[in-house]
Design an enzyme around this catalytic site. Structure first.
Site, short mmCIF file in Angstrom:
data_model
loop_
_atom_site.label_atom_id
_atom_site.label_comp_id
_atom_site.label_asym_id
_atom_site.label_seq_id
_atom_site.Cartn_x
_atom_site.Cartn_y
_atom_site.Cartn_z
N VAL B 16 0.94 -0.96 0.02
CA VAL B 16 0.02 0.01 -0.07
C VAL B 16 0.78 1.37 0.08
CG1 VAL B 16 -1.90 1.04 1.25
CG2 VAL B 16 -1.92 -1.26 0.95
N GLY B 136 -11.35 -1.18 1.01
CA GLY B 136 -10.42 -0.62 -0.08
C GLY B 136 -10.89 0.54 -0.95
N ILE B 138 -13.53 1.65 -2.21
CA ILE B 138 -14.82 2.12 -2.05
C ILE B 138 -15.11 3.36 -1.12
CG2 ILE B 138 -17.07 1.54 -1.48
CD1 ILE B 138 -16.42 -1.52 -2.36
N GLY B 189 -1.91 -16.06 -4.48
CA GLY B 189 -1.79 -14.89 -3.44
C GLY B 189 -2.89 -14.41 -2.94
N GLU B 192 -3.87 -15.80 2.59
CA GLU B 192 -2.44 -15.72 3.11
C GLU B 192 -2.18 -17.52 3.68
OE1 GLU B 192 -0.73 -13.31 4.27
OE2 GLU B 192 -2.22 -11.83 3.61
N LYS B 207 -13.91 -4.54 10.09
CA LYS B 207 -14.35 -3.67 9.12
C LYS B 207 -15.87 -3.38 9.62
CE LYS B 207 -11.40 -5.17 5.40
NZ LYS B 207 -11.29 -6.17 4.27
N GLY B 304 -5.96 -4.70 -2.97
CA GLY B 304 -5.12 -4.28 -3.81
C GLY B 304 -4.34 -3.00 -3.73
#
Lengths: 433, 433
Positions: B16, B136, B138, B189, B192, B207, B304
């Protein structure tokens, strides 16, 4: 620290205006906790004082002439009168000149006078907010100007008119024809008696023009928006679309490629696998494609008293708590001057519907004409005409081609000896992988 | 008026962090035009200085200890280190104490220390922004705190974990079992090596807990979130779901009814006609139901590098242009203290999967046990067991019932003489008309 009341005057006490009053009455404490200030309605004005309304307006000061609200002691004027000129324009202009913030739901006004009003707001250090004018309750202006601020926008598109979406959804669900569904929509209040603003694509085009200006940081230019309504879509088109895995929706699309903008509102065929294909009835949906975030989809009620009023009050709350964003997200003097593509420059897939003579060699003849223009066929379906024994219907899905080439080919087909009625086509939405 | 540079320091130069640097480098002018200020990276810090990265970091001042960034001359600290305690916590705390704004993508940290950090930010008149920590790219925090400010929120729910959604989508598409798909997701990927945080529902629960606090204006309380992962969902469940018109997704739901909050993350069956059912793969979607606007749906990439960084940079841009919104949308002293429902208080429909003896009277016996608890059956399907000749599978969809009653009935079924393995159930999402 106790902030003083934030004073609001409301012009237009119709559907949306009453919704705004209802929210400010019923959710007053909730909103005050967020803004840190009490929102106080100091004056209201509308065409007709005495009529049935679903809120009590007797507690507010009534002003006969809406334009006079610009001289009141309000900090902010809500304009829900409507119309691209006239009182709405006069009020907004005078209010901004008098250094009052303006919140409006009026896309027609902004599509025509938005550049000038945005500059006026900027020069007077006040906000001109318009969340409610695009896609009703969906916070698309906020998502574009703030939530996606990190991104350059490549494309923005969506379903921007609930009336058209309702009609096309009903035509698809019931197999009904356009005029029958329109009549029913008018009876239900989903379409106006004079429906052209909606079904002709103009309302969606007002919204799309505003979205394009926001997305690409260019002046609002409604004259550059190509507009085509849903009036020519037949129930046959919708049935054929299904056979090929598509539905038909009225779509507004604006994209920017190599500094050239294209903005258009037209019926589009959409692959049934796309999320937007599932948005039925009066819902709106907007899809934004940014260079970093990828694809963001916002869906919600595109109209209605409460949803539209929700957006108006969010705009008021933003200003009351000191959020100031320029109309275009950037200062007007930072705007880009880009050029515009013509609709004939469009590159994409097409659905073509032909009525031709039912005899040997016709398909070959049509295919040859298409091929001469470099158009290759992806799928084709030929079937006997239901009513005319010597006619056949020919449905063709093309691979990607230039619209100009398609128009040339269709013109040649139209003038060929095998063609029966004017060829008809629908653009197919290009979906980014 | 020329504003001075807005100085940013970044802690955590991993996926990130590199995305944030990439945006600030590539879209610098675009962002400056919006904020009116140049965003300048004044220092960076991470665990490992020298490793392969997709951005050039050699131009920035490197600080070995991330916590030291709190003493730099930055106006704002970006925290993308991760972890609910340790360095991330120390840095955020110290930065806020030193009156520096903080932008974080760290939901685990906020789920544990959010209340304290929010108060600290407020006391020091700085922002603690966290758009990237939920769904993410949004802009859901912005939509909730600002776009829907006019509304009291009744319910918020959605797909909040891309790993689980990927696994369940693949299980459905391929008819594959959980462990095979998990293994593939790990190789790609998407999951995990130690997948519990995701597949156990805990990431989604972090979240959801934040969303509930924002929606209902209550303190963050992770201990009140009921969490159930996707590990027990079988490919049979997914096949059966399809037969009854459902798909299965991991859903986080928070609702507030009569001042009682329920917040939970569990697998849910969702009618295939619902828009959320079409959200496949690693996409996230959040649905917010407000008292005025109705239902707003936001969909986009939930994770992402670029999408998450897009949200981080939007938070930076907001602060740079002077937008200050308290963490919870309201001041912390305006927070409500509501009570919480237990998961057993849930009222809704249920899918029940039983393995019973294949003999006469079994269905009657099961139906009687359910009926004793006031549970009525909406649909039932009995089929022979594929592997065990004397066993039958019984799939039941119930009408709305209290979960406590269901648990009692299932316990009785489990101890009955006809039952073969422990009964298994999945909640069915309640859809508002």
């Amino acid at each position: 620290m106790i902030e003083k009341n934030f004073k609001v005057a409301i012009a237009g006490i119709g559907t949306v205006g009453c919704g705004v009053i209802s929210i400010l009455q019923n959710n007053a404490q909730h909103i005050q906790q967020q803004t840190g200030r009490k929102i106080e309605i100091v004056a209201i004005s509308s065409r007709t004082k005495n009529r049935e309304r679903n809120v009590d307006i007797s507690v507010y000061q009534w002003i006969d002439n809406p334009v006079e609200l610009a001289n009141s002691d309000a900090d902010l004027i809500v304009e829900t009168i409507g119309g691209e000129d006239g009182i709405a324009y006069e009020l907004c202009k005078k209010a901004l000149e008098n250094k009052k913030h303006v919140v409006t739901a009026n896309k027609a006004l902004l599509a025509k006078h938005g550049n000038m009003l945005a500059k006026l707001a900027e020069d007077n250090n006040v906000s001109l907010n318009f969340e409610a004018s695009i896609a009703g309750g969906i916070p698309i202006v906020k998502a574009l100007r703030e939530g996606m601020a990190a991104n350059k926008i490549n494309r923005i598109y969506g379903i921007l008119n609930g009336t058209c979406n309702y009609i096309l959804t009903k035509m698809s669900d019931l197999g009904a024809n356009y005029f029958d569904v329109l009549k029913e929509a008018q009876q239900l209040g989903y379409a106006e008696a004079e429906p052209t603003l909606d079904v002709g694509g103009f309302d969606a085009a007002h919204k799309l023009t505003l979205l394009a200006a926001l997305a690409f940081n260019t002046p609002i230019d409604f004259s550059k928006t190509y507009v085509e309504g849903i009036q020519k879509i037949t129930s046959d088109d919708i049935k054929n679309a299904k056979l090929f895995g598509f539905c038909i929706k009225l779509i507004g699309i604006a994209q920017c490629k190599n500094s050239i903008i294209s903005q258009r509102v037209t019926p589009c065929m959409i692959p049934l696998s796309e999320p937007i294909a599932a948005i039925g009835g009066v819902m709106n949906t907007v899809i934004v494609e940014g260079d970093y975030v990828g694809r963001i989809i916002l869906t919600g009620p595109g109209a209605g008293q409460n949803a539209t009023a929700s957006a108006v009050v969010a705009d008021i709350a933003d200003i009351a708590r000191g959020i100031f964003i320029p109309f275009f997200g950037k200062q007007a003097n930072d705007m880009a001057t880009l050029s515009y593509a013509s609709i004939e420059d469009r590159v994409g897939r097409y659905y073509i519907s032909l009525e031709v003579e039912d005899k040997a060699g016709v398909l070959a003849q049509i295919a040859t004409i298409l091929s001469k223009q470099g158009i290759s066929i992806e799928s084709v379906m030929q079937k006997a005409h239901e009513e005319k024994p010597d006619s056949a219907r020919l449905i063709i899905i093309t691979h990607e081609t230039l619209e100009k080439s398609l128009l040339k080919a269709l013109d040649e087909i139209n003038h060929s000896n095998v063609n029966k009625i004017e060829p008809h086509f629908v653009r197919i939405l290009t979906v980014k992988k």
